[in-house]
Write a protein that holds these residues in place. Structure first.
Motif: not given
Ligand SMILES: Nc1ncnc2c1ncn2[C@@H]1O[C@H](COP(=O)(O)OP(=O)(O)OP(=O)(O)O)[C@@H](O)[C@H]1O
Ligand SMILES: [Mg+2]
Length: 251
Positions: A1-4, A23-26
């Motif tokens: 969905m979301l990958e920073i 860095n963040l993955t949801v």
């Protein structure tokens, strides 16, 4: 969905870097909580996700369903199903909440290739959603957020979410002034929206909120980076021991 990925962002006006390699993955269907000390960049992250012009991304990327959103303006991001609820919601004088909701919902429908709702259908949906939030319809005649109490703003925010049915919801929760009822409104609203194809990011200082919204993942933000990720137990540990241990570990 979301990958920073390795996101760097600064304040456009003076170039101060606030997000420094985040860095963040949801994943789809996930409820992620972001916690972190005051000033760590949580609200800034929500502004950058919204695409506010007063912030500049200088490096890294934000991928939404695999595609970069950096070139999209705020309206395009909303149309794509990204919903942001800010820590200090904007007051919109002169526009009745009801009118705002109708415009927002029909814009969303248009983006999805659907026809605008007929007035009776729209009213039925609003009544249903407002009823589930114990919201008085009289309030919806007032301009959005103008003079709303903290709890009323929370209700208005959840009402928008219920109507717009976004795919990615980012909620920046006020760190003070919310009574237990308002916390429950937010929690029930988020829980009712949980779906395999929808993700929610809740920014909060409250372990208490996370007792009601049990997050799948918890991330600690510090100086513009995610310094620790874990499951719901991480929030409980933070409540007990504070941030100092993780900050020392990350240094
Ligand atoms: N216009 C600005 N000029 C300089 N610094 C700014 C500006 N706007 C924000 N900052 C700084 O950016 C940092 C991050 O702020 P932000 O609001 O994102 O923190 P936060 O993690 O949401 O904090 P809180 O938990 O208090 O809500 C802070 O140190 C803040 O002072
Ligand atoms: Mg904040």
């Amino acid at each position: 969905m979301l990958e920073i990925r390795n996101l760097h962002a600064r304040i456009a006006e003076d170039g101060t870097e606030i997000i420094r390699g985040l860095n963040l993955t949801v994943r789809d269907g996930e409820v992620a909580a972001i916690m972190g000390p005051n000033g760590s960049g949580k609200s800034t992250l929500s502004y950058v996700l919204a695409g506010r012009e007063d912030y500049e991304v200088t490096d890294g990327d934000i991928l939404y369903n695999g595609h970069s959103i950096l070139e999209m303006d705020p309206a395009e991001r909303a149309a794509a199903g990204i919903f942001l609820a800010f820590q200090y919601p904007m007051e919109i004088p002169g526009v009745a909440t009801m009118e705002f909701l109708k415009t927002a919902l029909n814009a969303q429908r248009k983006a999805r290739g659907e026809d605008p709702l007929k007035v009776p259908d729209f009213l039925r949906r609003v009544k249903e959603a407002a009823g589930s939030l114990d919201m008085d319809m009289a309030m919806l005649k007032r301009p959005l957020n103008v003079g709303f109490s903290g709890g009323e703003k929370k209700r208005a925010e959840i009402l928008q979410m219920k109507l717009l049915e976004p795919k990615l919801c980012v909620l920046d929760e006020t760190d003070s002034g919310l009574d237990i009822d308002a916390l429950k409104i937010v929690a029930d609203g988020v829980n009712s929206l949980r779906a395999p194809d929808r993700s929610v990011v809740v920014i909060t200082h409250y372990q208490r909120l996370l007792d009601f919204i049990v997050p799948d993942t918890v991330h600690v933000l510090y100086k513009g980076q995610v310094i620790k990720s874990g499951d719901k137990n991480l929030a409980i540990e933070l409540e007990k021991n504070g941030y100092a241990g993780f900050i020392a570990e990350a240094a």
